[in-house]
Design a protein around this motif. Structure first.
Motif, PDB file in Angstrom:
ATOM      1  N   SER B  46      21.374 -49.208 -66.701  1.00 12.00           N
ATOM      2  CA  SER B  46      22.377 -50.264 -66.896  1.00 12.00           C
ATOM      3  C   SER B  46      23.704 -49.919 -66.240  1.00 12.00           C
ATOM      4  CB  SER B  46      22.625 -50.538 -68.386  1.00 12.00           C
ATOM      5  OG  SER B  46      21.438 -50.846 -69.023  1.00 12.00           O
ATOM      6  N   PHE B  47      23.645 -49.031 -65.236  1.00 16.27           N
ATOM      7  CA  PHE B  47      24.885 -48.682 -64.561  1.00 16.27           C
ATOM      8  C   PHE B  47      24.581 -48.371 -63.091  1.00 16.27           C
ATOM      9  CE2 PHE B  47      27.667 -45.255 -62.981  1.00 16.27           C
ATOM     10  CZ  PHE B  47      28.881 -45.940 -63.014  1.00 16.27           C
ATOM     11  N   ILE B  48      25.351 -48.988 -62.245  1.00 16.93           N
ATOM     12  CA  ILE B  48      25.253 -48.680 -60.823  1.00 16.93           C
ATOM     13  C   ILE B  48      26.631 -48.202 -60.382  1.00 16.93           C
ATOM     14  CG2 ILE B  48      24.851 -49.625 -58.512  1.00 16.93           C
ATOM     15  CD1 ILE B  48      22.981 -51.618 -59.756  1.00 16.93           C
ATOM     16  N   PRO B  49      26.709 -47.039 -59.756  1.00 18.44           N
ATOM     17  CA  PRO B  49      28.022 -46.556 -59.294  1.00 18.44           C
ATOM     18  C   PRO B  49      28.665 -47.621 -58.385  1.00 18.44           C
ATOM     19  CG  PRO B  49      26.327 -44.877 -58.950  1.00 18.44           C
ATOM     20  CD  PRO B  49      25.627 -46.105 -59.400  1.00 18.44           C
ATOM     21  N   PRO B  50      30.011 -47.819 -58.529  1.00 12.05           N
ATOM     22  CA  PRO B  50      30.691 -48.878 -57.764  1.00 12.05           C
ATOM     23  C   PRO B  50      30.460 -48.768 -56.261  1.00 12.05           C
ATOM     24  CG  PRO B  50      32.188 -47.887 -59.359  1.00 12.05           C
ATOM     25  CD  PRO B  50      30.927 -47.083 -59.400  1.00 12.05           C
ATOM     26  N   GLY B  51      30.449 -47.541 -55.758  1.00 13.96           N
ATOM     27  CA  GLY B  51      30.235 -47.346 -54.311  1.00 13.96           C
ATOM     28  C   GLY B  51      28.882 -47.878 -53.879  1.00 13.96           C
ATOM     29  N   LEU B  52      27.884 -47.610 -54.719  1.00 20.00           N
ATOM     30  CA  LEU B  52      26.517 -48.036 -54.386  1.00 20.00           C
ATOM     31  C   LEU B  52      26.384 -49.564 -54.477  1.00 20.00           C
ATOM     32  CD1 LEU B  52      23.888 -46.646 -53.560  1.00 20.00           C
ATOM     33  CD2 LEU B  52      23.187 -46.720 -55.948  1.00 20.00           C
ATOM     34  N   GLN B  53      27.068 -50.127 -55.490  1.00 18.73           N
ATOM     35  CA  GLN B  53      27.057 -51.590 -55.639  1.00 18.73           C
ATOM     36  C   GLN B  53      27.654 -52.260 -54.387  1.00 18.73           C
ATOM     37  OE1 GLN B  53      25.920 -53.553 -58.271  1.00 18.73           O
ATOM     38  NE2 GLN B  53      26.399 -55.271 -56.915  1.00 18.73           N
ATOM     39  N   GLN B  54      28.769 -51.635 -53.930  1.00 19.85           N
ATOM     40  CA  GLN B  54      29.425 -52.151 -52.728  1.00 19.85           C
ATOM     41  C   GLN B  54      28.485 -52.076 -51.515  1.00 19.85           C
ATOM     42  OE1 GLN B  54      32.724 -53.130 -52.644  1.00 19.85           O
ATOM     43  NE2 GLN B  54      33.521 -52.756 -50.596  1.00 19.85           N
ATOM     44  N   ASN B 208      28.956 -59.057 -40.342  1.00 14.79           N
ATOM     45  CA  ASN B 208      28.332 -59.402 -41.615  1.00 14.79           C
ATOM     46  C   ASN B 208      28.662 -58.362 -42.704  1.00 14.79           C
ATOM     47  OD1 ASN B 208      26.536 -61.171 -43.083  1.00 14.79           O
ATOM     48  ND2 ASN B 208      25.124 -59.426 -43.139  1.00 14.79           N
ATOM     49  N   TYR B 209      28.725 -57.108 -42.309  1.00 16.13           N
ATOM     50  CA  TYR B 209      29.048 -56.060 -43.277  1.00 16.13           C
ATOM     51  C   TYR B 209      30.550 -55.974 -43.532  1.00 16.13           C
ATOM     52  CZ  TYR B 209      24.255 -54.682 -42.223  1.00 16.13           C
ATOM     53  OH  TYR B 209      22.908 -54.688 -42.052  1.00 16.13           O
ATOM     54  N   LEU B 210      31.320 -56.165 -42.449  1.00 17.05           N
ATOM     55  CA  LEU B 210      32.773 -56.041 -42.562  1.00 17.05           C
ATOM     56  C   LEU B 210      33.369 -57.098 -43.476  1.00 17.05           C
ATOM     57  CD1 LEU B 210      34.150 -55.245 -38.976  1.00 17.05           C
ATOM     58  CD2 LEU B 210      34.458 -53.905 -41.062  1.00 17.05           C
ATOM     59  N   GLN B 211      32.797 -58.301 -43.455  1.00 14.99           N
ATOM     60  CA  GLN B 211      33.419 -59.413 -44.174  1.00 14.99           C
ATOM     61  C   GLN B 211      33.478 -59.185 -45.678  1.00 14.99           C
ATOM     62  OE1 GLN B 211      31.502 -62.463 -45.616  1.00 14.99           O
ATOM     63  NE2 GLN B 211      29.440 -61.650 -45.351  1.00 14.99           N
ATOM     64  N   LEU B 212      32.661 -58.246 -46.189  1.00 20.54           N
ATOM     65  CA  LEU B 212      32.700 -57.961 -47.624  1.00 20.54           C
ATOM     66  C   LEU B 212      33.725 -56.891 -47.982  1.00 20.54           C
ATOM     67  CD1 LEU B 212      28.947 -58.145 -48.491  1.00 20.54           C
ATOM     68  CD2 LEU B 212      30.751 -59.459 -49.567  1.00 20.54           C
ATOM     69  N   ILE B 213      34.129 -56.146 -46.977  1.00 17.93           N
ATOM     70  CA  ILE B 213      35.070 -55.066 -47.286  1.00 17.93           C
ATOM     71  C   ILE B 213      36.407 -55.218 -46.562  1.00 17.93           C
ATOM     72  CG2 ILE B 213      33.337 -53.319 -47.891  1.00 17.93           C
ATOM     73  CD1 ILE B 213      33.492 -52.295 -45.024  1.00 17.93           C
ATOM     74  N   TRP B 214      36.505 -56.235 -45.715  1.00 20.17           N
ATOM     75  CA  TRP B 214      37.739 -56.415 -44.938  1.00 20.17           C
ATOM     76  C   TRP B 214      38.023 -57.905 -44.818  1.00 20.17           C
ATOM     77  CZ3 TRP B 214      38.627 -56.649 -39.116  1.00 20.17           C
ATOM     78  CH2 TRP B 214      39.965 -56.383 -38.800  1.00 20.17           C
ATOM     79  N   PRO B 216      40.220 -59.988 -43.326  1.00 18.23           N
ATOM     80  CA  PRO B 216      40.355 -60.761 -42.067  1.00 18.23           C
ATOM     81  C   PRO B 216      39.006 -61.132 -41.447  1.00 18.23           C
ATOM     82  CG  PRO B 216      41.888 -58.926 -42.074  1.00 18.23           C
ATOM     83  CD  PRO B 216      41.028 -58.749 -43.289  1.00 18.23           C
ATOM     84  N   ALA B 217      37.994 -60.289 -41.662  1.00 18.45           N
ATOM     85  CA  ALA B 217      36.671 -60.568 -41.064  1.00 18.45           C
ATOM     86  C   ALA B 217      36.018 -61.794 -41.691  1.00 18.45           C
ATOM     87  CB  ALA B 217      35.767 -59.351 -41.211  1.00 18.45           C
ATOM     88  N   LYS B 218      36.435 -62.143 -42.909  1.00 19.82           N
ATOM     89  CA  LYS B 218      35.836 -63.308 -43.599  1.00 19.82           C
ATOM     90  C   LYS B 218      36.072 -64.593 -42.804  1.00 19.82           C
ATOM     91  CE  LYS B 218      35.723 -61.976 -48.408  1.00 19.82           C
ATOM     92  NZ  LYS B 218      36.541 -61.816 -49.599  1.00 19.82           N
ATOM     93  N   HIS B 219      37.260 -64.668 -42.155  1.00 18.27           N
ATOM     94  CA  HIS B 219      37.623 -65.908 -41.460  1.00 18.27           C
ATOM     95  C   HIS B 219      36.746 -66.179 -40.238  1.00 18.27           C
ATOM     96  CE1 HIS B 219      41.006 -66.079 -44.126  1.00 18.27           C
ATOM     97  NE2 HIS B 219      41.438 -64.887 -43.720  1.00 18.27           N
ATOM     98  N   VAL B 220      36.183 -65.115 -39.709  1.00 17.42           N
ATOM     99  CA  VAL B 220      35.348 -65.312 -38.515  1.00 17.42           C
ATOM    100  C   VAL B 220      33.877 -64.981 -38.787  1.00 17.42           C
ATOM    101  CG1 VAL B 220      37.148 -65.007 -36.759  1.00 17.42           C
ATOM    102  CG2 VAL B 220      35.985 -63.000 -37.708  1.00 17.42           C
ATOM    103  N   SER B 221      33.558 -64.809 -40.068  1.00 15.74           N
ATOM    104  CA  SER B 221      32.183 -64.392 -40.393  1.00 15.74           C
ATOM    105  C   SER B 221      31.148 -65.440 -39.990  1.00 15.74           C
ATOM    106  CB  SER B 221      32.054 -64.077 -41.883  1.00 15.74           C
ATOM    107  OG  SER B 221      32.265 -65.258 -42.622  1.00 15.74           O
ATOM    108  N   PHE B 222      31.607 -66.694 -39.841  1.00 17.80           N
ATOM    109  CA  PHE B 222      30.655 -67.748 -39.451  1.00 17.80           C
ATOM    110  C   PHE B 222      30.111 -67.509 -38.037  1.00 17.80           C
ATOM    111  CE2 PHE B 222      34.677 -69.123 -37.753  1.00 17.80           C
ATOM    112  CZ  PHE B 222      34.351 -69.736 -36.562  1.00 17.80           C
ATOM    113  N   LEU B 223      30.805 -66.645 -37.278  1.00 21.79           N
ATOM    114  CA  LEU B 223      30.333 -66.354 -35.914  1.00 21.79           C
ATOM    115  C   LEU B 223      29.125 -65.430 -35.896  1.00 21.79           C
ATOM    116  CD1 LEU B 223      33.758 -65.853 -34.098  1.00 21.79           C
ATOM    117  CD2 LEU B 223      32.183 -67.778 -33.854  1.00 21.79           C
ATOM    118  N   SER B 224      28.905 -64.734 -37.021  1.00 21.75           N
ATOM    119  CA  SER B 224      27.755 -63.829 -37.094  1.00 21.75           C
ATOM    120  C   SER B 224      26.498 -64.626 -37.432  1.00 21.75           C
ATOM    121  CB  SER B 224      28.010 -62.777 -38.179  1.00 21.75           C
ATOM    122  OG  SER B 224      26.799 -62.143 -38.523  1.00 21.75           O
TER     123      SER B 224
END
Lengths: 338, 271
Positions: B46-54, B208-214, B216-224
């Motif tokens: 019932s626990f996943i380390p935050p890093g692993l969840q990310q 695709n990976y960057l948009q979850l952790i950065w 600015p990448a979300k705004h252009v994620s539709f290009l992936s």
């Protein structure tokens, strides 16, 4: 000086004036009626670079047609336009009455082609290559391919990647000829072949022409074309500089007159030359003249000269051909047949 | 189309296609076997380390804090970078062959000397590519199926829903492939064509990976193109991603048509 060394010894390289009728020496008619290849002012440019410029050809059915020119003159470009690899924006090109660009696939049913720099898929062996081409053409080529392989002494079981250049060339010829096309377009086909195989290839091409099929034979060496073709075009800097029968090229060449002076050097000869005669080279008592005039009319003048020996003949075509390559401005010279 | 050309193309594609299919089958089988069991262990704790969840979110391209063991495990397996890279590799290899590969190898002259039109050549290549593509996609599905045979049945996914994911992955594959076809028809050098598609494919993966952790990448994620490939949604809800399929399909169709038109008009000769 050109021809200077020829005069040593007993005047060996002058060809006889009386020669067999070249046009008919292979025993097939000079030409049929139908234009198999017809181009009119065909022009192709590689961007700003010239490819071919206003090339007009009319090659008739059943002929063995030589297409001569130095490297980079436009031979391969012309062939590529004819086969629809390149789209010429100016002029027209037709094979068997069909447009070379829009009806290219239809044309190539009746065409066999050997590229100048032949490359084949390395993973195929000869048999697989024949099978692949047969499958694309939807024909059974096994029998004819075997016959040609026997003729060229090629083992069809060898993989292309293990073949020498000559073997690949033989396979290319087999693939081009196995469906017995109406037109064979061969871009320097004998490169890589040994002299025996070159002879066999030329014999086979003569046989092809005897059957009424047409051979378009590109080369940069005249001797090869001279052995095979009755008509030829010479291309230089993308323009046709000669198009006609080989006999017309010979006639255009004039005559060579080789004289051996009785004593000393003929210092005063240059002042007494008749019109149409020029000195080509001097070598001690030997002097080589070129006469564009009727040589029979020169006989009275020749009889007055203090000479020990005299030989008349045609210059070899190679030297004339070199003049086309090197000196002549690129304007079309028409042979008698055009 | 021309049967001889299709056979020739398939023969040339065969070594790389078989190798990629074997690897994809083995890797997806391994992931189908291992990932549900790893996921089950995390669920028991019932626990996943935050890093692993990310990391897991990054792999899936969406927040996956909720979801069944099988859904999450198979989503990770089917969007694993190794799987995507292998699939793109096969697509790029197969689709940059004609004409760029033929021109570079010098075989274009003999190929174009055959009595086939440029459109026939293009359609034959397309058919051969589709056959090879279906083969590698089937290999992934088969690998997952075989791998899942050795795990607890309750960790197995719904095979129907996984087929939906397969279709979506097929659209992604088609897009990469047709970009390869387009690059291969524009360029005379296969290396350049490969590089062009590789930049797009790797760029899409990274975006695709960057948009979850950065942000600015979300705004252009539709290009992936991976923006339109979300296995977790399909496995959880069982709904067809029509919008994503339409976008991927439209771009694919445009790239394929452009490649065909380009091939039909361009000079085709050995350099």
């Amino acid at each position: 000086m050109r021809g200077g060394n020829r005069l040593k010894g007993s005047l060996p390289r002058i060809q006889p004036i009386i020669s067999p009728n070249h046009s008919h020496r292979h025993g097939y008619p000079l030409s049929g009626l139908m234009g198999v290849i017809e181009t009119n002012n065909l022009t192709y440019r590689y961007g700003p670079r010239r490819g071919v410029d206003a090339v007009s050809l009319n090659i008739r059915e059943g002929s063995l047609y030589g297409f001569l020119g130095p490297n980079g003159a436009g031979k391969t470009t012309t062939i590529r336009v004819l086969l629809g690899f390149l789209h010429a924006r100016e002029g027209t090109a037709k094979i068997l009455g069909l447009d070379c660009w829009s009806q290219s696939a239809q044309i190539k049913r009746d065409v066999g082609y050997v590229p100048g720099d032949l490359r084949l898929w390395p993973w195929l062996d000869g048999r697989a290559a024949v099978k692949m081409v047969a499958s694309v053409r939807d024909l059974n080529l096994d029998r004819k391919a075997r016959e040609l392989a026997d003729l060229f002494e090629l083992d069809l079981g060898v993989k292309v990647r293990r073949m020498s250049k000559g073997m690949r060339q033989k396979l290319g010829l087999i693939l081009a000829m196995a469906h017995e096309p109406k037109l064979l377009i061969l871009d320097e086909p004998s490169s890589g072949l040994d002299p025996l195989m070159q002879d066999r290839l030329l014999d086979e091409l003569r046989s092809v022409a005897r059957q009424g099929r047409t051979v378009f034979f590109s080369s940069h060496t005249l001797s090869e074309v001279e052995r095979l073709c009755e008509r030829l075009a010479i291309i230089r800097h993308g323009k046709i500089v000669f198009d006609g029968e080989l006999a017309a090229l010979r006639a255009r060449a004039g005559h060579e007159i080789t004289l051996r002076w009785k004593s000393g050097s003929p210092d005063t000869l240059s002042h007494a030359l008749p019109a149409g005669v020029r000195i080509v080279s001097r070598d001690g008592p030997d002097i080589l003249l070129h006469a564009s005039a009727n040589v029979v009319g020169l006989l009275p003048w020749l009889s007055t000269l203090p000479i020990d020996d005299l030989a008349l003949g045609r210059p070899d075509l190679e030297s004339l051909f070199r003049e086309f390559y090197q000196d002549q401005p690129a304007t079309t010279a028409q042979g008698s047949a055009t | 189309m021309n049967l001889g050309l299709i056979q020739r193309a398939l023969r040339e594609m065969a070594p790389v296609t078989l190798l990629c299919a074997a690897l994809l089958s083995a890797i997806s089988g391994l992931l189908a076997y291992a990932l549900p069991q790893v996921q089950a262990r995390f669920a028991q704790r019932s626990f996943i380390p935050p890093g692993l969840q990310q990391l897991r979110n990054v792999m899936l391209g969406v927040d996956s804090s909720t979801g069944g063991i099988a859904d999450i495990a198979f989503s990770i397996g089917w969007s694993h970078p190794v799987v995507l890279i292998l699939l793109c590799t096969q697509a790029i290899f197969v689709c940059t062959r004609v004409p760029a590969g033929e021109i570079e190898r010098g075989t274009i002259d003999i190929l174009m000397g055959l009595p086939v039109s440029r459109w026939q050549l293009f359609l034959s290549e397309t058919v051969a590519w589709l056959i090879s593509g279906l083969f590698v996609l089937a290999a992934i599905y088969l690998g997952s199926f075989v791998g899942a045979m050795f795990i607890n049945p309750e960790y197995r996914p719904s095979w129907g829903k996984l087929a939906m994911v397969l279709v979506n992955l097929g659209f992604v594959y088609a897009l990469v492939s047709t970009l390869g076809l387009l690059a291969g028809t524009i360029s005379d050098r296969r290396g350049r064509a490969v590089l062009f598609v590789l930049v797009i494919a790797v760029g899409s993966l990274l975006l695709n990976y960057l948009q979850l952790i950065w942000d600015p990448a979300k705004h252009v994620s539709f290009l992936s193109f991976l923006h339109y490939y979300r296995p977790i949604g399909m496995l959880q809800r069982g709904e067809w991603p029509w919008r994503d399929l339409a976008i991927l399909g439209s771009v694919t169709l445009c790239a394929w048509t452009a490649a065909g038109v380009m091939l039909s008009k361009r000079p085709l000769t050995t350099l």
